[in-house]
Design an enzyme around this catalytic site. Structure first.
Site, PDB file in Angstrom:
ATOM      1  N   CYS A  85      -9.032  -3.565   0.706  1.00 49.90           N
ATOM      2  CA  CYS A  85      -9.457  -2.894  -0.522  1.00 49.90           C
ATOM      3  C   CYS A  85      -8.943  -3.585  -1.772  1.00 49.90           C
ATOM      4  O   CYS A  85      -9.499  -3.376  -2.851  1.00 49.90           O
ATOM      5  CB  CYS A  85      -9.006  -1.431  -0.507  1.00 49.90           C
ATOM      6  SG  CYS A  85      -9.923  -0.422   0.670  1.00 49.90           S
ATOM      7  N   HIS A 143      -3.700   1.026  -0.271  1.00 53.65           N
ATOM      8  CA  HIS A 143      -5.065   1.226  -0.765  1.00 53.65           C
ATOM      9  C   HIS A 143      -5.122   1.002  -2.273  1.00 53.65           C
ATOM     10  O   HIS A 143      -4.302   1.521  -3.030  1.00 53.65           O
ATOM     11  CB  HIS A 143      -5.556   2.637  -0.440  1.00 53.65           C
ATOM     12  CG  HIS A 143      -6.958   2.887  -0.913  1.00 53.65           C
ATOM     13  ND1 HIS A 143      -8.019   2.109  -0.515  1.00 53.65           N
ATOM     14  CD2 HIS A 143      -7.475   3.815  -1.760  1.00 53.65           C
ATOM     15  CE1 HIS A 143      -9.122   2.538  -1.088  1.00 53.65           C
ATOM     16  NE2 HIS A 143      -8.819   3.570  -1.854  1.00 53.65           N
ATOM     17  N   ASN A 158     -13.982   3.651  -6.185  1.00 56.35           N
ATOM     18  CA  ASN A 158     -13.185   3.646  -4.963  1.00 56.35           C
ATOM     19  C   ASN A 158     -14.033   3.110  -3.810  1.00 56.35           C
ATOM     20  O   ASN A 158     -15.112   3.634  -3.524  1.00 56.35           O
ATOM     21  CB  ASN A 158     -12.706   5.067  -4.647  1.00 56.35           C
ATOM     22  CG  ASN A 158     -11.636   5.093  -3.584  1.00 56.35           C
ATOM     23  OD1 ASN A 158     -11.554   4.220  -2.725  1.00 56.35           O
ATOM     24  ND2 ASN A 158     -10.785   6.107  -3.634  1.00 56.35           N
TER      25      ASN A 158
END
Length: 321
Positions: A31, A136, A151
């Site tokens: 991510c 994350h 996101n």
């Protein structure tokens, strides 16, 4: 021309998340790469390029440690430790992200640092934020005149209103996220140009990756009347966030309405029974009543209708219970 413009806008908004679909819960360590590309709105960084930056940082740290002597215990311990800037899963540190953004003249400032908070800057006057919790990373960015949560665990961009942005960031901080303000001029992108000319509305919050599978499984199960009533009374407001307290309130409200309906039926049943008893007493006393006392009309047809109505109400009441 207008329909072509809106079609192109939808295509751009669909690509806002960039490589988000490849960043699932199982591959969350990638991510950091998706966070950077969503921020810059393009495929600017690959895992190989970020690995190169991480290796360069590792080498700089090794050289600093070697200044104390390559035969020292601290240096030998350092060489045996894994890299803090990346690992085999594809995780990259804040130092890697910061160095990658320096290529574009961008700088990260800790949002809740005393230095930044003293400036008293309203979050809506910023351009973008990078948020991190454990391994994350994700981006919150203004495109045009509107804010979006980019996101990579979501199926698409999530619209955030100006009034909700500060609350959204505060909620992230409560959940343990570190938030960084991105300072500098971001590269031009088509989504930003289109959204400068038109504002968009979001009817439904984008689902989390994997949520659609769970939802399709749930849809195969029969839904109760209460669940359907909650859906009707709780439309999505476009903010992208579902308030758990409000959902619980709606459930309690639906239950309260059901109880009120049952109480109304019970009250009607009690009144019907009372009227029936009064009618019986009048019928029994009619033979001994004085002739000059007027009697209420009371025919057998009225008795039959009252009994049928009473039976119907009693049956409906017990069926509801």
């Amino acid at each position: 021309m207008e329909s072509i413009f809106h079609e192109r806008l939808l295509q751009v908004l669909g690509s806002v998340r960039g490589a988000a679909l490849s960043c699932s819960l199982q591959e969350g360590s990638l991510c950091a790469q998706h966070c950077l590309n969503n921020l810059l709105q393009g495929e600017y960084f690959s895992p190989v390029e970020l690995s190169s930056i991480a290796q360069q940082l590792d080498e700089e740290e090794r050289m600093r440690m070697a200044e104390g002597g390559v035969s020292s215990e601290e240096y030998r311990t350092f060489l045996q430790q894994p890299s803090v800037n990346m690992d085999d899963s594809g995780f990259f540190s804040i130092q890697v992200i910061s160095n990658a953004l320096k290529v574009w003249g961008l700088e990260l400032v800790l949002f809740n640092s005393p230095e930044y908070q003293r400036l008293g800057i309203d979050p809506i006057n910023e351009k973008s934020f990078i948020c991190n919790y454990k391994e994350h990373w994700f981006t919150v960015r203004k495109l045009g005149k509107q804010w979006f949560n980019l996101n990579s665990l979501l199926m698409g961009p999530e619209l955030i209103s100006d009034t909700y942005l500060a609350l959204f960031l505060a909620q992230l901080q409560q959940e343990g996220y570190s938030i960084f303000v991105v300072k500098g001029d971001l590269p031009d992108c088509e989504a930003d140009q289109l959204l400068q000319m038109i504002r968009v509305q979001q009817i439904q919050r984008p689902k989390l990756i994997g949520e659609e599978t769970a939802q399709s499984r749930d849809q195969r199960l029969p839904r109760s009347d209460m669940d359907q009533a909650i859906d009707v009374n709780h439309p999505f407001d476009g903010t992208g966030m579902l308030d758990e307290d409000e959902e619980n309130f709606q459930k309690a409200l639906a239950l309260s309405r059901q109880e009120m309906d049952m109480e109304d039926e019970e009250a009607d049943l009690r009144r019907a029974i009372q009227l029936s008893m009064q009618g019986s007493r009048r019928s029994e006393s009619s033979g001994s009543s004085p002739q000059n006392v007027p009697q209420l009309p009371h025919t057998s047809q009225t008795d039959s209708l009252s009994s049928e109505e009473l039976r119907r109400r009693r049956q409906a009441y017990f069926e509801k219970r």
